[in-house]
Design a protein around this motif. Structure first.
Motif, PDB file in Angstrom:
ATOM      1  N   TRP A 291      25.383 -32.963 -23.432  1.00  0.00           N
ATOM      2  CA  TRP A 291      24.393 -31.987 -23.880  1.00  0.00           C
ATOM      3  C   TRP A 291      23.156 -31.855 -22.999  1.00  0.00           C
ATOM      4  CZ3 TRP A 291      25.103 -28.560 -27.799  1.00  0.00           C
ATOM      5  CH2 TRP A 291      26.174 -28.797 -28.670  1.00  0.00           C
ATOM      6  N   THR A 292      22.903 -32.779 -22.084  1.00  0.00           N
ATOM      7  CA  THR A 292      21.686 -32.687 -21.275  1.00  0.00           C
ATOM      8  C   THR A 292      21.587 -31.379 -20.483  1.00  0.00           C
ATOM      9  OG1 THR A 292      21.468 -35.094 -21.099  1.00  0.00           O
ATOM     10  CG2 THR A 292      20.324 -33.776 -19.457  1.00  0.00           C
ATOM     11  N   PRO A 293      22.666 -30.908 -19.834  1.00  0.00           N
ATOM     12  CA  PRO A 293      22.544 -29.618 -19.130  1.00  0.00           C
ATOM     13  C   PRO A 293      22.153 -28.475 -20.068  1.00  0.00           C
ATOM     14  CG  PRO A 293      24.496 -30.798 -18.394  1.00  0.00           C
ATOM     15  CD  PRO A 293      23.984 -31.536 -19.590  1.00  0.00           C
ATOM     16  N   SER A 294      22.737 -28.438 -21.260  1.00  0.00           N
ATOM     17  CA  SER A 294      22.401 -27.391 -22.223  1.00  0.00           C
ATOM     18  C   SER A 294      20.964 -27.547 -22.708  1.00  0.00           C
ATOM     19  CB  SER A 294      23.365 -27.451 -23.411  1.00  0.00           C
ATOM     20  OG  SER A 294      23.065 -26.423 -24.337  1.00  0.00           O
ATOM     21  N   TYR A 295      20.517 -28.777 -22.894  1.00  0.00           N
ATOM     22  CA  TYR A 295      19.144 -29.032 -23.314  1.00  0.00           C
ATOM     23  C   TYR A 295      18.144 -28.480 -22.297  1.00  0.00           C
ATOM     24  CZ  TYR A 295      14.834 -31.776 -23.689  1.00  0.00           C
ATOM     25  OH  TYR A 295      13.518 -32.173 -23.748  1.00  0.00           O
ATOM     26  N   LEU A 296      18.404 -28.710 -21.017  1.00  0.00           N
ATOM     27  CA  LEU A 296      17.500 -28.224 -19.980  1.00  0.00           C
ATOM     28  C   LEU A 296      17.425 -26.706 -19.974  1.00  0.00           C
ATOM     29  CD1 LEU A 296      18.428 -30.640 -17.044  1.00  0.00           C
ATOM     30  CD2 LEU A 296      16.400 -30.721 -18.504  1.00  0.00           C
ATOM     31  N   ASN A 297      18.549 -26.059 -20.225  1.00  0.00           N
ATOM     32  CA  ASN A 297      18.563 -24.596 -20.257  1.00  0.00           C
ATOM     33  C   ASN A 297      17.858 -24.076 -21.508  1.00  0.00           C
ATOM     34  OD1 ASN A 297      19.090 -21.985 -19.459  1.00  0.00           O
ATOM     35  ND2 ASN A 297      21.227 -22.012 -20.140  1.00  0.00           N
ATOM     36  N   THR A 298      18.092 -24.727 -22.650  1.00  0.00           N
ATOM     37  CA  THR A 298      17.494 -24.286 -23.915  1.00  0.00           C
ATOM     38  C   THR A 298      15.987 -24.500 -23.944  1.00  0.00           C
ATOM     39  OG1 THR A 298      19.539 -24.744 -25.133  1.00  0.00           O
ATOM     40  CG2 THR A 298      17.513 -24.637 -26.415  1.00  0.00           C
ATOM     41  N   GLN A 299      15.566 -25.669 -23.515  1.00  0.00           N
ATOM     42  CA  GLN A 299      14.156 -26.054 -23.631  1.00  0.00           C
ATOM     43  C   GLN A 299      13.295 -25.536 -22.478  1.00  0.00           C
ATOM     44  OE1 GLN A 299      13.081 -28.032 -26.184  1.00  0.00           O
ATOM     45  NE2 GLN A 299      11.023 -28.625 -25.558  1.00  0.00           N
ATOM     46  N   LEU A 437      23.636 -28.523 -36.024  1.00  0.00           N
ATOM     47  CA  LEU A 437      22.187 -28.555 -36.209  1.00  0.00           C
ATOM     48  C   LEU A 437      21.486 -27.580 -35.272  1.00  0.00           C
ATOM     49  CD1 LEU A 437      19.590 -29.753 -37.400  1.00  0.00           C
ATOM     50  CD2 LEU A 437      19.757 -31.586 -35.679  1.00  0.00           C
ATOM     51  N   PHE A 438      21.925 -27.510 -34.023  1.00  0.00           N
ATOM     52  CA  PHE A 438      21.282 -26.615 -33.068  1.00  0.00           C
ATOM     53  C   PHE A 438      21.470 -25.155 -33.465  1.00  0.00           C
ATOM     54  CE2 PHE A 438      22.221 -30.118 -29.751  1.00  0.00           C
ATOM     55  CZ  PHE A 438      21.144 -30.850 -30.215  1.00  0.00           C
ATOM     56  N   THR A 444      17.489 -20.270 -38.120  1.00  0.00           N
ATOM     57  CA  THR A 444      16.436 -20.313 -39.150  1.00  0.00           C
ATOM     58  C   THR A 444      15.044 -20.507 -38.560  1.00  0.00           C
ATOM     59  OG1 THR A 444      16.675 -22.710 -39.445  1.00  0.00           O
ATOM     60  CG2 THR A 444      18.077 -21.281 -40.800  1.00  0.00           C
ATOM     61  N   ASN A 445      14.990 -20.671 -37.223  1.00  0.00           N
ATOM     62  CA  ASN A 445      13.719 -20.974 -36.560  1.00  0.00           C
ATOM     63  C   ASN A 445      13.038 -22.171 -37.218  1.00  0.00           C
ATOM     64  OD1 ASN A 445      11.879 -20.470 -34.478  1.00  0.00           O
ATOM     65  ND2 ASN A 445      10.516 -19.322 -35.845  1.00  0.00           N
ATOM     66  N   MET A 446      13.818 -23.205 -37.426  1.00  0.00           N
ATOM     67  CA  MET A 446      13.347 -24.427 -38.071  1.00  0.00           C
ATOM     68  C   MET A 446      12.130 -24.989 -37.334  1.00  0.00           C
ATOM     69  SD  MET A 446      15.539 -27.910 -38.859  1.00  0.00           S
ATOM     70  CE  MET A 446      15.746 -28.312 -37.130  1.00  0.00           C
ATOM     71  N   THR A 447      11.170 -25.486 -38.088  1.00  0.00           N
ATOM     72  CA  THR A 447       9.969 -26.088 -37.498  1.00  0.00           C
ATOM     73  C   THR A 447       9.873 -27.544 -37.912  1.00  0.00           C
ATOM     74  OG1 THR A 447       8.592 -25.406 -39.375  1.00  0.00           O
ATOM     75  CG2 THR A 447       8.723 -23.908 -37.495  1.00  0.00           C
ATOM     76  N   LEU A 448       9.447 -28.382 -36.973  1.00  0.00           N
ATOM     77  CA  LEU A 448       9.299 -29.812 -37.237  1.00  0.00           C
ATOM     78  C   LEU A 448       8.324 -30.402 -36.238  1.00  0.00           C
ATOM     79  CD1 LEU A 448      10.250 -32.352 -38.830  1.00  0.00           C
ATOM     80  CD2 LEU A 448      11.993 -32.657 -37.062  1.00  0.00           C
ATOM     81  N   LEU A 449       7.183 -30.883 -36.736  1.00  0.00           N
ATOM     82  CA  LEU A 449       6.178 -31.565 -35.914  1.00  0.00           C
ATOM     83  C   LEU A 449       5.787 -30.743 -34.680  1.00  0.00           C
ATOM     84  CD1 LEU A 449       7.548 -35.239 -36.056  1.00  0.00           C
ATOM     85  CD2 LEU A 449       5.771 -34.192 -37.468  1.00  0.00           C
ATOM     86  N   GLY A 450       5.659 -29.462 -34.886  1.00  0.00           N
ATOM     87  CA  GLY A 450       5.217 -28.605 -33.793  1.00  0.00           C
ATOM     88  C   GLY A 450       6.327 -27.993 -32.977  1.00  0.00           C
ATOM     89  N   PHE A 451       7.594 -28.425 -33.211  1.00  0.00           N
ATOM     90  CA  PHE A 451       8.733 -27.859 -32.490  1.00  0.00           C
ATOM     91  C   PHE A 451       9.365 -26.754 -33.335  1.00  0.00           C
ATOM     92  CE2 PHE A 451       8.394 -32.283 -31.072  1.00  0.00           C
ATOM     93  CZ  PHE A 451       8.218 -32.079 -29.710  1.00  0.00           C
ATOM     94  N   GLU A 452       9.835 -25.718 -32.683  1.00  0.00           N
ATOM     95  CA  GLU A 452      10.428 -24.599 -33.398  1.00  0.00           C
ATOM     96  C   GLU A 452      11.812 -24.286 -32.826  1.00  0.00           C
ATOM     97  OE1 GLU A 452       7.896 -21.227 -33.303  1.00  0.00           O
ATOM     98  OE2 GLU A 452       6.213 -22.211 -34.312  1.00  0.00           O
ATOM     99  N   LYS A 454      15.673 -24.415 -31.751  1.00  0.00           N
ATOM    100  CA  LYS A 454      16.559 -25.451 -31.220  1.00  0.00           C
ATOM    101  C   LYS A 454      15.817 -26.674 -30.691  1.00  0.00           C
ATOM    102  CE  LYS A 454      20.267 -22.200 -30.102  1.00  0.00           C
ATOM    103  NZ  LYS A 454      21.074 -21.568 -29.027  1.00  0.00           N
ATOM    104  N   PRO A 455      14.633 -26.544 -30.076  1.00  0.00           N
ATOM    105  CA  PRO A 455      13.889 -27.743 -29.676  1.00  0.00           C
ATOM    106  C   PRO A 455      13.619 -28.692 -30.843  1.00  0.00           C
ATOM    107  CG  PRO A 455      13.003 -25.844 -28.542  1.00  0.00           C
ATOM    108  CD  PRO A 455      14.008 -25.317 -29.525  1.00  0.00           C
ATOM    109  N   ALA A 456      13.431 -28.143 -32.042  1.00  0.00           N
ATOM    110  CA  ALA A 456      13.261 -29.010 -33.218  1.00  0.00           C
ATOM    111  C   ALA A 456      14.543 -29.772 -33.508  1.00  0.00           C
ATOM    112  CB  ALA A 456      12.853 -28.169 -34.428  1.00  0.00           C
ATOM    113  N   GLY A 457      15.680 -29.116 -33.342  1.00  0.00           N
ATOM    114  CA  GLY A 457      16.964 -29.783 -33.527  1.00  0.00           C
ATOM    115  C   GLY A 457      17.173 -30.898 -32.523  1.00  0.00           C
ATOM    116  N   TYR A 458      16.815 -30.632 -31.272  1.00  0.00           N
ATOM    117  CA  TYR A 458      16.942 -31.669 -30.246  1.00  0.00           C
ATOM    118  C   TYR A 458      16.031 -32.858 -30.563  1.00  0.00           C
ATOM    119  CZ  TYR A 458      19.964 -29.207 -26.957  1.00  0.00           C
ATOM    120  OH  TYR A 458      21.040 -28.612 -26.352  1.00  0.00           O
ATOM    121  N   PHE A 459      14.846 -32.600 -31.091  1.00  0.00           N
ATOM    122  CA  PHE A 459      13.943 -33.699 -31.434  1.00  0.00           C
ATOM    123  C   PHE A 459      14.572 -34.614 -32.481  1.00  0.00           C
ATOM    124  CE2 PHE A 459      10.411 -35.382 -34.066  1.00  0.00           C
ATOM    125  CZ  PHE A 459       9.840 -36.199 -33.117  1.00  0.00           C
TER     126      PHE A 459
END
Length: 488
Positions: A291-299, A437-438, A444-452, A454-459
């Protein structure tokens, strides 16, 4: 005994064999990395995938690979090292190349005639394309896993045939380094091929490396006693264990003859301790690998086909390669300095390693804090992830060694297979959960501790990965608090 008075020099063909095993392991990891480095940028738009489709594919590969490992060792024993390895790499190379045909299969099934038509599809047709293509990749992935599962059993068997006991650990560490080297060079090879020649050619060209390796294996490999490239002095060196005293020979033979029935292995807490360690942590390594390559593209909107993306992935695994080797020496230091038994020293080292993945907790917060750096902010989470992955490799090496600390040699393969299955199940759960989760976080544009989004899902997933090792170590320590070898 070795004739030291002979003027003939010892050949060194055993190191040629290790080189072949190293190359096979490197190819093994290159083949499994092609999908993770191409799906987000090249494959996803064509087949209308989301993270759920990719999560299904990676989770399936994890569990099917684990299942195949239960039988791979017996297959290699039955076929012999030379033929068994040929079948293994032949099957996984075919599976690797078959990924390239998934587009053609999808076009034929849905009635479209080109890649452009697949990409332009909408509505129900897009859903059909995503489903058919996913199942096509699952078939190719199953063939890849079937062959790749035999790599390590065959390599370990070849090492045992060509090296005396005192050298086997060193030889094993050399060919096992191919795993890190494959992951290290894959971002430098795969994305450029996909960008210039298409993602299909990435699977074909990397998969073809296995067929080239097979030619060298057929030409070069044979058992030491039959090999024309092993002279009498090297053969004597390889077989030096035969000159051990008779009492030790009887002890070793007796131990090797004590095989443990599969179901009986579950009666021991030591088995469950190993299972817990594998179940809790294997999925973490596979998550970052897949998932790291996808994370870099998403984030950070960094593609693996561009220079920055390749540099980030290369740096990650370069750090992992170096630090994991250094971390593997820690138990030896404890044993030499304190005189602890091997199990106690390993558990002490593993506890230390278990704290390092906590660095991953800060990957997302620090990446966001230094957002003003733009895409260069990605270096911060990548460096923190590399610390966690390095700790995993050091942890894993010691985790495998605990089996030899606790069980007679006749039970090691069985317990290893059980643990491998547990690790595959844990990985399957994490990969599928992450994918779902992603998708949910993005929709849903989930929010968590300032992340919105897919970045919130990665957190969330990063938090799970960070604490997995401490949980695994705690369970292992509760099950087997002190060194207690099994005798049966």
């Amino acid at each position: 005994m070795i004739n030291l008075t002979s003027n003939q020099k010892m050949t060194s063909f055993r190191w040629v064999v290790v080189t072949l095993l190293f190359a096979a392991t490197t190819i093994n990891y290159l083949d499994r990395q092609v999908l993770s480095l191409t799906w987000d940028e090249f494959i996803k738009p064509e087949f209308h995938w989301d993270e759920s489709h990719y999560g299904t594919i990676t989770s399936f590969f994890s569990i099917f690979y684990a299942i195949c490992m239960l039988f791979a060792g017996r297959f290699v024993e039955w076929m012999g090292t030379k033929k068994g390895f040929l079948w293994a790499i032949g099957v996984w190379s075919v599976g690797a190349c078959l990924h390239a045909a998934c587009g053609l299969v999808t076009e034929a099934y849905v009635g479209l005639e080109s890649k452009a038509e697949l990409t332009a599809a909408v509505g129900d047709m897009a859903v059909l394309i995503a489903t058919v293509s996913m199942w096509s990749f699952l078939v190719a992935r199953a063939i890849l896993a079937l062959g790749e599962a035999a790599n390590f059993p065959a390599a370990i068997k070849a090492t045992a045939e060509y090296f005396p006991k005192k050298d086997r650990a060193y030889a094993t560490s050399i060919f096992n380094a191919g795993a890190s080297i494959g992951a290290l060079f894959s971002p430098l090879l795969i994305p450029p091929i996909a960008a210039h020649f298409g993602w299909e050619m990435a699977f074909i060209l990397i998969g073809a490396l296995g067929f080239i390796w097979m030619a060298f294996w057929v030409f070069l490999y044979d058992k030491p006693v039959k090999s024309k490239r092993v002279n009498a002095i090297e053969l004597e060196y390889i077989e030096q264990d035969k000159h051990e005293n008779i009492a030790m020979q009887q002890e070793v033979v007796g131990e090797e003859e004590k095989k443990i029935p599969f179901l009986d292995a579950f009666k021991y807490k030591q088995t469950w301790a190993f299972v817990a360690g594998k179940f809790m942590t294997d999925g973490v390594w596979w998550f970052f690998l897949f998932w790291t390559p996808s994370y870099l593209n998403t984030q950070f909107q960094i593609k693996t086909s561009e220079g920055l993306g390749m540099a980030l992935i290369f740096t990650l695994y370069a750090i992992v390669t170096v630090l994991s080797i250094l971390g593997g020496k820690l138990p030896t230091i404890f044993i030499n300095r304190s005189g602890q038994n091997p199990y106690a020293a390993r558990m002490r080292a593993m506890l230390i390693f278990a704290f390092f993945p906590l660095a991953v907790l800060f990957a997302q917060p620090l990446g966001m804090k230094f957002a003003e750096l733009g895409r260069n902010a990605a270096w911060i989470p990548v460096l923190l992830i590399s610390i966690g992955c390095s700790a995993h490799q050091a942890w894993s090496a010691n985790l495998f060694s605990t089996i030899g600390d606790m069980f007679p040699r006749g039970a090691i393969a069985t317990v290893t297979g059980i643990g491998g299955m547990a690790g595959g199940i844990g990985s399957m759960i994490l990969q599928k959960s992450a994918g779902n989760l992603f998708v949910y976080a993005g929709e849903t544009n989930m929010t968590l501790l300032g992340f919105e989004g897919k970045p919130a899902g990665y957190f969330i997933i990063f938090c799970v990965c960070a604490v997995a090792y401490l949980i695994g170590w705690t369970i292992m320590k509760a099950l087997v608090p002190k060194y207690k070898p099994i005798v049966f």
